[in-house]
Design a protein around this motif. Structure first.
Motif, short mmCIF file in Angstrom:
data_model
loop_
_atom_site.label_atom_id
_atom_site.label_comp_id
_atom_site.label_asym_id
_atom_site.label_seq_id
_atom_site.Cartn_x
_atom_site.Cartn_y
_atom_site.Cartn_z
N UNK A 133 5.94 -11.39 -14.70
CA UNK A 133 5.78 -10.64 -13.46
C UNK A 133 4.33 -10.22 -13.35
N UNK A 134 3.98 -9.49 -12.31
CA UNK A 134 2.56 -9.14 -12.13
C UNK A 134 2.12 -7.96 -12.98
N UNK A 135 3.02 -7.36 -13.75
CA UNK A 135 2.58 -6.21 -14.57
C UNK A 135 2.63 -6.54 -16.06
N UNK A 136 2.57 -7.83 -16.40
CA UNK A 136 2.57 -8.27 -17.80
C UNK A 136 3.85 -7.84 -18.53
N UNK A 137 4.93 -7.66 -17.76
CA UNK A 137 6.25 -7.38 -18.33
C UNK A 137 6.30 -6.11 -19.16
N UNK A 138 5.65 -5.07 -18.70
CA UNK A 138 5.67 -3.82 -19.44
C UNK A 138 6.91 -2.99 -19.07
N UNK A 139 8.03 -3.35 -19.66
CA UNK A 139 9.23 -2.53 -19.51
C UNK A 139 9.92 -2.62 -18.16
N UNK A 140 9.71 -3.68 -17.43
CA UNK A 140 10.34 -3.78 -16.12
C UNK A 140 11.63 -4.59 -16.17
N UNK A 141 12.28 -4.59 -17.33
CA UNK A 141 13.55 -5.30 -17.44
C UNK A 141 14.50 -4.51 -18.34
N UNK A 142 15.79 -4.79 -18.18
CA UNK A 142 16.81 -4.26 -19.07
C UNK A 142 17.23 -5.41 -19.98
N UNK A 143 17.36 -5.13 -21.26
CA UNK A 143 17.69 -6.19 -22.22
C UNK A 143 19.03 -5.90 -22.88
N UNK A 144 19.87 -6.94 -22.93
CA UNK A 144 21.16 -6.84 -23.61
C UNK A 144 21.27 -8.00 -24.58
N UNK A 145 21.88 -7.74 -25.73
CA UNK A 145 22.05 -8.78 -26.75
C UNK A 145 23.50 -9.23 -26.82
N UNK A 146 23.69 -10.40 -27.40
CA UNK A 146 25.01 -11.01 -27.54
C UNK A 146 25.67 -11.22 -26.18
N UNK A 147 24.90 -11.78 -25.24
CA UNK A 147 25.38 -12.06 -23.89
C UNK A 147 25.11 -13.54 -23.60
N UNK B 283 19.69 -11.34 -23.02
CA UNK B 283 19.63 -11.33 -21.56
C UNK B 283 18.67 -10.25 -21.09
N UNK B 284 17.72 -10.63 -20.25
CA UNK B 284 16.82 -9.64 -19.64
C UNK B 284 17.02 -9.69 -18.13
N UNK B 285 17.31 -8.54 -17.54
CA UNK B 285 17.46 -8.42 -16.09
C UNK B 285 16.18 -7.79 -15.56
N UNK B 286 15.47 -8.51 -14.70
CA UNK B 286 14.15 -8.07 -14.22
C UNK B 286 14.26 -7.21 -12.98
N UNK B 287 13.51 -6.10 -12.99
CA UNK B 287 13.49 -5.16 -11.87
C UNK B 287 12.23 -5.31 -11.02
N UNK B 288 11.55 -6.43 -11.14
CA UNK B 288 10.34 -6.67 -10.38
C UNK B 288 10.27 -8.16 -10.09
N UNK B 289 9.45 -8.54 -9.12
CA UNK B 289 9.36 -9.93 -8.69
C UNK B 289 8.88 -10.83 -9.82
#
Length: 117
Positions: free
Chosen positions: A38-52, A80-86
């Motif tokens: 993403x445009x912010x170098x992926x600094x915490x703009x996603x939620x991460x879940x394991x074993x998905x 799994x990472x769900x992104x909250x930004x473009x």
């Protein structure tokens, strides 16, 4: 300390029938996928879940208004990472894992209008 930044607006009208596009080095459908950028170098703009698995990862994004797309890695039973930004593009996974980045297709991309990114 500065106040927390407001959450990004929900994605522009997601065309749920068009689904997702696989993101490559220059955006949608441009070759081999990998890790999302993403445009912010992926600094915490996603939620991460394991074993998905990838299907459950996608479904989690389907129903989250603030999810712009997802990244799935097969390592560790599925990350799994769900992104909250473009999501702008994808780069090869530096850890050489089997990883794919997909973003929601927007209404204007499938029904005329402005170009994609």
């Amino acid at each position: 300390s500065p106040p927390p930044s407001p959450p990004p607006p929900p994605p522009l009208e997601w065309d749920s029938q068009a689904g997702y596009c696989v993101v490559g080095p220059k955006g949608c459908g441009t070759g081999k996928s990998g890790v999302c950028r993403t445009d912010d170098a992926n600094k915490g703009n996603y939620d991460e879940k394991w074993k998905v698995n990838e299907v459950d990862c996608k479904h989690s994004c389907d129903y989250a208004r603030n999810c712009y797309g997802f990244q799935h890695t097969t390592a560790h039973g599925g990350i799994c990472r769900l992104y909250r930004d473009t999501i702008l593009h994808a780069v090869p996974d530096p850890e050489k894992r089997e990883t794919t980045c997909q973003r929601k297709r927007l209404w204007h991309e499938t029904h005329g209008g402005g170009g994609g990114y």
